[in-house]
Design an enzyme around this catalytic site. Structure first.
Site, short mmCIF file in Angstrom:
data_model
loop_
_atom_site.label_atom_id
_atom_site.label_comp_id
_atom_site.label_asym_id
_atom_site.label_seq_id
_atom_site.Cartn_x
_atom_site.Cartn_y
_atom_site.Cartn_z
N ASN A 128 0.83 -1.21 0.00
CA ASN A 128 0.00 0.00 0.00
C ASN A 128 0.87 1.26 0.00
O ASN A 128 1.83 1.35 0.76
CB ASN A 128 -0.85 -0.03 1.29
CG ASN A 128 -1.99 0.95 1.29
OD1 ASN A 128 -2.74 1.04 0.32
ND2 ASN A 128 -2.14 1.70 2.38
N HIS A 172 -4.74 9.73 -1.66
CA HIS A 172 -4.99 11.00 -0.97
C HIS A 172 -4.77 12.09 -2.03
O HIS A 172 -3.66 12.57 -2.21
CB HIS A 172 -4.05 11.17 0.22
CG HIS A 172 -4.36 10.20 1.32
ND1 HIS A 172 -5.56 10.25 2.00
CD2 HIS A 172 -3.68 9.15 1.82
CE1 HIS A 172 -5.57 9.27 2.90
NE2 HIS A 172 -4.45 8.59 2.80
C1 XIL Z 1 -3.75 8.73 9.43
C2 XIL Z 1 -4.99 8.81 10.33
O1 XIL Z 1 -6.09 9.18 9.54
C3 XIL Z 1 -4.77 9.82 11.44
O2 XIL Z 1 -5.83 9.77 12.37
C4 XIL Z 1 -3.44 9.54 12.16
O3 XIL Z 1 -3.19 10.54 13.09
C5 XIL Z 1 -2.30 9.44 11.18
O4 XIL Z 1 -2.60 8.48 10.21
N1 XIL Z 1 -1.64 7.00 5.09
C6 XIL Z 1 -2.03 5.93 5.85
C7 XIL Z 1 -2.95 6.13 7.00
O5 XIL Z 1 -1.69 4.80 5.49
O6 XIL Z 1 -2.71 5.22 8.02
C8 XIL Z 1 -2.90 7.53 7.54
O7 XIL Z 1 -3.93 7.68 8.52
C9 XIL Z 1 -3.05 8.52 6.40
C10 XIL Z 1 -1.94 8.38 5.40
#
Ligand code: XIL
Length: 554
Positions: A204, A245
């Site tokens: 991932n 994202h």
């Molecule tokens: C983020 C969470 O949404 C937050 O609550 C935490 O503080 C940090 O992590 N990539 C990932 C996720 O694989 O686990 C992350 O999630 C966002 C970026």
């Protein structure tokens, strides 16, 4: 009449609100998981057992698979060596399963949200290997039968790696990598397969719309699966997770290219953490809501096209208020849990796009700005040398805040392009560790003016801050580059010598060009971005929005 009231009562009890059967039916057809039943699973995150009922209802109405936002990360499962604390994660998983949701596990190994004892602070290679394998095996075994798939390894590849052919050299310099070396990747996948042979094992990562990063992931998965073709009856890595994202500047063509690439490996692909940023300070204008909806629609149209190879599309956040990026309003539901245009865009991408045709046409009508670069070879320290060249105005804002702006003038000769940028109203701050958040000038070049949605060999980005510190994308663009800066009060000038890298410069040639001014606040945070032509915000990876310069002789 009485019968109808009773019916209404029953209906309202079963769907949680006073609704007629017609409304209930409507809600059913407006369920995302139903709309995508023939395509792929629709997922979202669960943040805890205490997640309120309204949000849990949205979760179960629209989704059929859940990912724990944090509860299954290494830090929470084994904060202390040998002490596994499954209570919270079990509660989250059991609640989701009892509500009919499948569960995806996230994540067995990562460089964040992991305790230092596992791989840092002088841990030997042998101990790190044991720690990694024990954690992965214990956790995968514990959730066996309750999770359908795992993010075995999260975010192991560096951003924009210069040589993606060599995947080992493209690995992030993470604690796991430093403690073990490149083979940590295989070690953790093998441990997970051994503990739970039925769960699908995923690699991932984010920014996989970036062609270099996608190429490194492709090469890694290909190599590992070729060397491990039969581990419990199948190749070691089952899938690639594209986190997603994104922002409204993400180009769906780049997402599609990477999807095709991963699919060609014969693995399943999933979109694992989708959100689309479009807003500031937790607020969105009406235009931003539509723009965001159109971005979601375009992405889902790409996903639908490849549905046969896509396992699930998981959103990272039920609503803006609870999103990890709440400032940028990236989800489908607003703070009051009302569906935003983005929700209807996902529900029916074609319908949403058609309904907003006028909006798209208005956006596309914007004409590409054109100007000239004039023949001449200047001394970089002498601004007067550019007096023949017309001024290009760098004053269209990508941000709501209208801070530093300026002009650019351009000269050319057979070897180089010469840009003089004059910036006004700058706070002159370079405290931020991200170079793009310092007071700086950026130049984007598309030498063959082919306006590609990703960078090719002729494309590059040059950034120089007011203190003459330069950064490059790709890093090879530094070769032969020179710059000079001068500061006076709240103004500064930057002159840049940018070698032509792939074309022979002649009179009449058109090149793609843009100039951007990044304005930092006195506190060192980015507060404004002004540009000449490309308002997409994506010029660092996509040249299709750049303006055009004609090389002329006067
Ligand atoms: C983020 C969470 O949404 C937050 O609550 C935490 O503080 C940090 O992590 N990539 C990932 C996720 O694989 O686990 C992350 O999630 C966002 C970026």
């Amino acid at each position: 009449m009485l019968k109808r009231i009773i019916l209404c009562l029953i209906a309202s009890l079963s769907i949680g609100g006073c609704a007629s059967r017609k409304e209930a039916d409507m809600r059913k057809t407006q369920s995302l998981k139903d709309a995508y039943a023939d395509y792929f699973l629709i997922g979202n995150i669960v943040s805890g057992v205490d997640m309120d009922d309204l949000r849990y209802n949205i979760l179960t109405t629209h989704h059929n698979i859940a990912t724990a936002e944090n509860a299954m990360k290494p830090q929470y499962l084994q904060g202390t060596k040998g002490v596994f604390t499954f209570v919270d994660a079990d509660a989250v998983v059991n609640k989701a399963v009892s509500r009919g949701l499948k569960v995806h596990g996230h994540t067995l190994a990562w460089h964040q949200q992991s305790p230092a004892w596992m791989n840092s602070e002088g841990v030997s290679r042998g101990d790190a290997v044991a720690n990694l394998a024990t954690h992965a095996k214990t956790v995968a075994d514990h959730f066996k039968g309750r999770v359908v798939s795992w993010d075995v390894l999260n975010e192991a590849i560096a951003d924009n790696p210069p040589n993606p052919e060599d995947w080992r050299a493209s690995l992030r310099q993470s604690p796991w990598f430093k403690a073990i070396g490149a083979d940590y990747v295989e070690i953790v996948f093998k441990a997970a397969r051994e503990a739970d042979p039925t769960a699908k094992l995923y690699y991932n990562d984010y920014n996989l719309d970036n062609p270099s990063k996608a190429a490194a992931v492709y090469n890694m998965v290909k190599d590992i699966n070729e060397r491990n073709p039969d581990v419990n009856g199948r190749p070691l890595i089952d899938g690639v997770g594209m986190q997603g994202h994104y922002s409204t500047h993400t180009n769906p063509a780049n997402v599609e290219n990477s999807l095709q690439r991963f699919i060609s490996l014969n693995v399943e692909v999933s979109v694992t953490e989708l959100d689309v940023q479009c807003g500031e300070g937790g607020k969105q204008t009406d235009d931003q809501k539509i723009t965001q909806g159109l971005a979601y629609a375009a992405l889902f149209n790409v996903f639908k096209k490849y549905a046969e190879h896509i396992g699930r599309v998981t959103m990272w956040g039920i609503d803006d208020g609870s999103s990890w990026r709440r400032q940028a309003c990236p989800t489908m539901f607003n703070d009051s849990l009302r569906p935003k245009p983005a929700f209807f865009a996902v529900l029916d991408p074609d319908k949403f796009t058609a309904e907003n045709r006028m909006f798209i046409e208005k956006r596309e009508k914007k004409e590409t700005k054109q100007s000239e670069a004039v023949y001449g070879t200047p001394d970089l320290t002498n601004a007067a040398a550019w007096s023949q060249a017309p001024a290009i105005f760098i004053d269209s804002y990508l941000t709501a805040w209208q801070g530093a702006s300026g002009t650019a003038k351009v000269l050319w000769d057979e070897n180089n392009l010469y840009v003089l940028a004059t910036v006004n109203n700058a706070e002159m701050n370079k405290a931020n560790r991200n170079a793009y958040e310092q007071d700086s000038v950026e130049i984007f070049i598309d030498e063959n003016n082919e306006k590609t949605p990703y960078y090719e060999k002729d494309d590059a980005q040059y950034r120089v801050n007011f203190d003459n510190e330069a950064t490059f994308n790709p890093s090879s663009a530094a070769e032969g580059f020179e710059s000079w800066t001068s500061v006076s009060g709240r103004s500064y000038t930057v002159s840049l010598k940018i070698p032509f890298r792939t074309i022979s410069a002649e009179e009449g040639v058109l090149i793609g060009f843009d100039a951007q001014i990044n304005g930092a606040s006195a506190q060192g945070a980015r507060q404004s971005v002004a540009i000449w032509n490309d308002l997409s915000g994506g010029s660092y990876q996509d040249t299709s929005g750049l303006g055009v310069l004609k090389l002329t002789k006067r």
